[in-house]
Design a protein around this motif. Structure first.
Motif, PDB file in Angstrom:
ATOM      1  N   SER A   1      42.852  51.578  42.885  1.00  0.00           N
ATOM      2  CA  SER A   1      42.714  50.227  43.417  1.00  0.00           C
ATOM      3  C   SER A   1      41.425  49.583  42.913  1.00  0.00           C
ATOM      4  CB  SER A   1      42.681  50.292  44.941  1.00  0.00           C
ATOM      5  OG  SER A   1      41.465  50.905  45.325  1.00  0.00           O
ATOM      6  N   PRO A   2      41.332  48.252  43.008  1.00  0.00           N
ATOM      7  CA  PRO A   2      40.056  47.602  42.695  1.00  0.00           C
ATOM      8  C   PRO A   2      38.906  48.192  43.524  1.00  0.00           C
ATOM      9  CG  PRO A   2      41.812  45.974  42.869  1.00  0.00           C
ATOM     10  CD  PRO A   2      42.408  47.281  43.292  1.00  0.00           C
ATOM     11  N   ALA A   3      39.184  48.582  44.768  1.00  0.00           N
ATOM     12  CA  ALA A   3      38.131  49.183  45.595  1.00  0.00           C
ATOM     13  C   ALA A   3      37.658  50.509  44.999  1.00  0.00           C
ATOM     14  CB  ALA A   3      38.628  49.388  47.031  1.00  0.00           C
ATOM     15  N   ASP A   4      38.584  51.232  44.373  1.00  0.00           N
ATOM     16  CA  ASP A   4      38.188  52.475  43.690  1.00  0.00           C
ATOM     17  C   ASP A   4      37.221  52.161  42.547  1.00  0.00           C
ATOM     18  OD1 ASP A   4      39.841  53.986  45.332  1.00  0.00           O
ATOM     19  OD2 ASP A   4      41.536  53.943  43.925  1.00  0.00           O
ATOM     20  N   VAL A   5      37.519  51.082  41.808  1.00  0.00           N
ATOM     21  CA  VAL A   5      36.636  50.687  40.700  1.00  0.00           C
ATOM     22  C   VAL A   5      35.257  50.344  41.248  1.00  0.00           C
ATOM     23  CG1 VAL A   5      36.282  49.025  38.833  1.00  0.00           C
ATOM     24  CG2 VAL A   5      38.594  49.853  39.334  1.00  0.00           C
ATOM     25  N   ARG A   6      35.251  49.606  42.346  1.00  0.00           N
ATOM     26  CA  ARG A   6      33.978  49.237  42.960  1.00  0.00           C
ATOM     27  C   ARG A   6      33.173  50.486  43.313  1.00  0.00           C
ATOM     28  NH1 ARG A   6      33.561  45.289  48.088  1.00  0.00           N
ATOM     29  NH2 ARG A   6      31.288  45.229  48.292  1.00  0.00           N
TER      30      ARG A   6
ATOM     31  N   MET B   1      38.821  40.193  43.525  1.00  0.00           N
ATOM     32  CA  MET B   1      37.357  40.159  43.377  1.00  0.00           C
ATOM     33  C   MET B   1      36.658  40.716  44.616  1.00  0.00           C
ATOM     34  SD  MET B   1      37.158  36.427  41.600  1.00  0.00           S
ATOM     35  CE  MET B   1      35.378  36.219  41.765  1.00  0.00           C
ATOM     36  N   HIS B   2      37.180  40.370  45.781  1.00  0.00           N
ATOM     37  CA  HIS B   2      36.581  40.918  47.002  1.00  0.00           C
ATOM     38  C   HIS B   2      36.646  42.433  47.003  1.00  0.00           C
ATOM     39  CE1 HIS B   2      37.206  36.825  49.069  1.00  0.00           C
ATOM     40  NE2 HIS B   2      35.925  36.986  48.784  1.00  0.00           N
ATOM     41  N   GLU B   3      37.811  42.935  46.604  1.00  0.00           N
ATOM     42  CA  GLU B   3      37.950  44.397  46.539  1.00  0.00           C
ATOM     43  C   GLU B   3      36.997  44.995  45.523  1.00  0.00           C
ATOM     44  OE1 GLU B   3      41.352  46.985  46.937  1.00  0.00           O
ATOM     45  OE2 GLU B   3      42.609  45.202  46.663  1.00  0.00           O
ATOM     46  N   LEU B   4      36.857  44.283  44.380  1.00  0.00           N
ATOM     47  CA  LEU B   4      35.969  44.771  43.314  1.00  0.00           C
ATOM     48  C   LEU B   4      34.500  44.649  43.714  1.00  0.00           C
ATOM     49  CD1 LEU B   4      37.364  43.295  39.946  1.00  0.00           C
ATOM     50  CD2 LEU B   4      37.102  45.722  40.522  1.00  0.00           C
ATOM     51  N   GLY B   5      34.231  43.719  44.655  1.00  0.00           N
ATOM     52  CA  GLY B   5      32.843  43.486  45.047  1.00  0.00           C
ATOM     53  C   GLY B   5      32.078  42.631  44.052  1.00  0.00           C
TER      54      GLY B   5
END
Lengths: 627, 627
Positions: free
Chosen positions: B42-47, B88-92
């Protein structure tokens, strides 16, 4: 027509070049001046070598920046020309190519140029040679064949002719129809080059990206037809500046050049016949076959890899349909897709297996007339192949593809046993009670070395008469993949060529540790991918997992119903849509023995591509699986 | 400045990219959307991965074809944008790049675009993010930063800023001075790319040929200086689309990217200082050394190859000038040219010999301040090296070049023992009675792998402050050689880089069977080549034979006196002349142990090149010798 090629078109030393040019079947050669300068022997030595090979030196070239100069410069240029005429006598050629001046200080004055070209014609007459004047597309003043012809015509001297070059004309999008009106005997020489359509400086384009007719995007056939209409009967000579050819094997490039001219002549002949014009001596091969699909794909296996592949085929609901009468060869079928696994010792397949391991060793095309199809391919110079055949078994004509694998041609006669009936003990002759979800082979994707992509394109176009689509570039995590699709005219046989410019692939190719010996994947058609995939997965087929982010982006790009998106995501199915609303659904298996994989595709609404936009997603998913 | 790079700039999977970017020293990263789509997490994982590495996600990009659309399309585009804001929110990250519409059906209406960008700004505000608007050089309506700024300024909203990209501005030859007038706080992001000057379609140029600052031809330094003048204090972020980088090793490319930004900052700082402007936080390395020539070249040898090389040096009238005090190292000198042969066991040279055989293992530059020169090179991230040093011997600071060889820095203090006096027992301290015809090392030509040419250019420019000349292409019988010359500002040290795109070379590189470990040839200067060559030949030096046809062509091209032509031909000396009448005379030896060769050059009348036009003659002569 006489067929010729410029030495600059291929790699190697001058002797290597001449030897390869003769072996490819050319009657003549243009000596590119630099090749002579680099040769450690006299021009007379070159003449002897060519004569010993039976090659005629058709032209010496190029002579630059002659026209539109000051009087003082003209004297020097004439002196320079006379020195080159001396070289021509030694070489034993009567023709020199003079290209239009590209110097920024060219005097752009047609009358002056006519005078100066007249002086050149007189010097040529005195030396007993013919100067041919060519318009370079990037000439300072003279850029078009019309302009060059205007000057040559004004000089009106038997020792000054016009040189035509398809690149210079077609790169400018110039019309070619004026060529037919030029008296053929005033055309001193005709050079032929194709090229991909590129948006770049024409000089750079010309120097690095030319290719053989059939490999590029230019209408070289119509150009050639106009040349024939003019009454020109001299040589057609390839002049190809191509960075790839400079580094490619000499003999292969030369052979490709020769067959590209035969192919060009076939196309020009067709144009002339359509308009009921005389076709001269243009090459006429047997017509390309009307393909009716893949008859079978044949894999070289041993007993271990046969078990792996048979297991996968089982999960794809292929059934074992037959056993070869005399060989250790098994037939699998699903719908109209037939796969042959060949484990016969002492066979071509076995030799292929020794070299490549599990691999696609042959493709068979079902055609209307196998003998004619074979004769066409063989006529274009592809090596015939014949293997062992048991009693009453069918003899299949075949040629070798650029990777050494075979292409068989199969036809069937009504009321005669079919190929499969003749060669196999069919175990399931009336078809299975249960019909599977696959219908046929949709396409085959071959992985080819980067420097043989053009060779493959020419193979498929000439030997089988396939049509080529424009190339596309696909990013891989470790490089770029250059991809080009070809198909039979009826669309029943489709081949996609993938050439990786990835450094690792280049090394593997060089080391012959390259996986799969050519096959990248086989795609099978279905009319209901959403039921086919879960059915196969239930049987244990490993399907390539697609990142979830891909589906989030699909949702942003297309107004797809949520349930469609959910189903795509659930089954790892990729999606593409063309401009006319045609849709493409496709899923990939994991790699089999790290060699190749399979694809299941569903086309809706006339979608005619291959989901090129999704290829990068697949490559990245595969790269992450390999980590 | 904060330093950042877009993930698209380097090869590999997303995790490999982020890891390499952090290791190279970057503070931040732009996530190129495709890298996210291909990532199976997920994008959160990338973050989380970025946070664990201490990397800030500076930007998410690109968002395409938003502006100048129909009302219906606008609604869909805003929906699409909101989906990306969620990502973007997930990515931070709080910033997204929106590039100008390239669609042919873009509505070219500034007022409409302003309204639509205003709607985007409001959506961005609602989501708590900032949209940055960038003019693509090939945008349908908006192509320049001035136009993009006009629209952004008209919207006048805190959640819409301007994005600058040096490629889009410099590829159009647009003036950069207007940048300084834009309020820095309205610039949302700055992307940096260099490129070679190419005459081609700007989209293709941008997608395939961008490179790091210092590797191309653009004045990126002035662009950056204008950005600093605007008051912008955000990141400078590399966004490089380059086919070579896509296939090159991830960590090397990332490291090159980081040092290219440091180098760019140094150049921008110099421009700002010259015009007495504030320099902000731009990187300030120690100044590049004022080079005063090669101190020595050091070859890794064993006893056999030392004998071969010493024999050749003897034929070139080098004398054995000294023996190292503590090591099996011998010094040869002729004029100001010093060659060191290192056969010391358990040394760096020995390790290099084990890997490469006879090879150039080190180059020493004589500089004004060796410590400062070393600190500059090390500051650009090149690995320091220190070897074994005996008592009273000099410690020479050194860094490792891209091929693993060493570059030493040497300075001398008045009234102190020189390096050679300190480290060697000099056998011939007052110089020989007989002075030879060579004066110094003219240049060194290195053979580098095709995909590391840009890495070498950056090494020589950053570590030593060399200036680069434009690249040239030289045909070899089996491929093309890409050649680029660099020199110290005073011209005393010259390095020519040759990268062969020949298939055989590529394979040899891949297999590490590549000859010479980098050295192609060493050129020595003379003031009288016509007496030097026969002198060397009399001593048995094998000089490369040049084809006679070359001289016939010289006679046609230049009005050279017959006796000059005869002497050139007799001694196998090549000739070149520049536009201002400067002349170059040069001859080559045969190859030594099939590894490298030597060149004798004489420059007259300020000739400043390397006889590039003759390189193909030399390559062809060498190829024929190898047959």
């Amino acid at each position: 027509m006489q067929r010729s090629i410029a030495t600059v078109s291929i790699s190697g030393t001058l002797v290597e070049k001449l030897t390869a040019i003769q072996a490819a079947g050319f009657e003549g050669v243009e000596i590119f001046e630099n090749d002579l300068l680099y040769f450690d022997g006299s021009p007379a030595d070159v003449r002897r070598i060519a004569e010993d090979l039976g090659l005629k030196i058709m032209l010496f070239q190029p002579f630059r920046d002659f026209d539109g100069v000051s009087a003082e410069r003209l004297a020097r240029n004439l002196d320079r020309a006379k020195r080159k005429f001396d070289v021509m006598h030694e070489l034993g050629t009567d023709r020199i190519l003079v290209c239009s001046n590209v110097s920024p200080d060219t005097l752009c004055d047609d009358a002056l140029m006519t005078d100066q070209l007249g002086a050149l014609a007189q010097a040529a007459q005195a030396a007993g040679v013919i100067a041919g004047y060519e318009a370079l597309a990037w000439g300072k003043h003279v850029k078009t064949y019309r302009h060059a012809w205007k000057l040559v015509n004004a000089v009106n001297h038997p020792n000054l002719g016009l040189v035509l070059d398809s690149f210079h004309t077609l790169s400018l999008n110039d019309t070619v129809e004026g060529i037919a009106d030029i008296p053929g005997e005033r055309i001193a020489f005709v050079q032929i080059a194709d090229a991909p359509k590129l948006a770049m400086d024409v000089l750079e384009w010309s120097r690095h990206y030319r290719c053989f007719p059939g490999q590029g995007d230019f209408d070289v056939a119509n150009f050639t037809a106009q040349v024939v209409k003019s009454g020109y009967t001299g040589p057609l000579s390839l002049e190809i500046f191509n960075d790839g050819f400079r580094a490619a094997p000499t003999t292969i490039t030369a052979a490709d050049g020769h067959r590209s001219l035969l192919f060009l002549e076939e196309q020009a002949r067709a144009l002339l016949e359509t308009s009921r014009q005389p076709v001269g001596e243009l090459y006429e091969p047997p017509a390309a076959p009307a393909h009716v699909g893949y008859q079978f794909l044949e894999f070289a296996v041993d007993h271990t890899t046969r078990a792996h592949l048979a297991d996968w085929l089982g999960k794809l609901r292929f059934r074992q349909a037959g056993q070869h009468r005399s060989k250790d060869v098994t037939l699998y079928q699903h719908g109209a897709a037939s796969i042959v696994l060949n484990a016969e010792p002492d066979s071509f397949a076995n030799a292929f297996f020794q070299q490549h391991g599990l691999s696609l060793c042959a493709s068979a095309f079902r055609v209307d007339d196998a003998r004619q199809a074979f004769e066409r391919a063989a006529g274009f110079g592809y090596a015939p192949f014949s293997g062992q055949v048991g009693p009453n078994e069918r003899v299949l004509p075949a040629v070798q593809a650029p990777d050494g694998s075979l292409n068989y041609f199969v036809d069937e006669t009504p009321d005669q046993p079919t190929l499969f009936e003749a060669d196999f003990i069919l175990t399931d002759i009336n078809g299975p009670a249960e019909v599977g979800p696959l219908s046929r082979i949709d396409h085959v994707c071959l992985a080819v070395p980067a420097n043989s992509l053009d060779t493959w394109v020419l193979f498929l176009r000439t030997a089988f008469g396939f049509e080529a689509e424009p190339g596309v570039l696909v990013p891989d995590p470790y490089g770029l993949v250059r991809s080009r699709a070809l198909r039979s005219r009826d669309g029943s046989v489709r081949v996609v060529l993938n050439a990786s410019v990835d450094h690792h692939t280049a090394v593997a190719e060089a080391l012959h540790t390259y996986h799969g010996s050519g096959l990248n994947h086989v795609a099978f058609s279905t009319s209901d991918i959403f039921s086919a995939i879960p059915e196969f997965v239930a049987d244990g087929l490993p399907v390539l997992r697609i990142p979830r982010n891909y589906y989030d982006d699909l949702a942003a790009r297309y107004a797809l119903p949520d349930e469609t998106l959910d189903a795509l995501r659930e089954h790892n199915i990729l999606y593409d849509r063309d401009e006319r609303g045609g849709e493409f659904f496709h899923a990939y298996t994991e790699q089999l023995d790290q060699r190749f994989f399979m694809e299941i595709v569903e086309r809706r609404g006339g979608y005619d591509g291959y989901g090129a936009g999704n290829a990068a997603v697949r490559l990245a998913a595969q790269a992450q699986r390999r980590r």
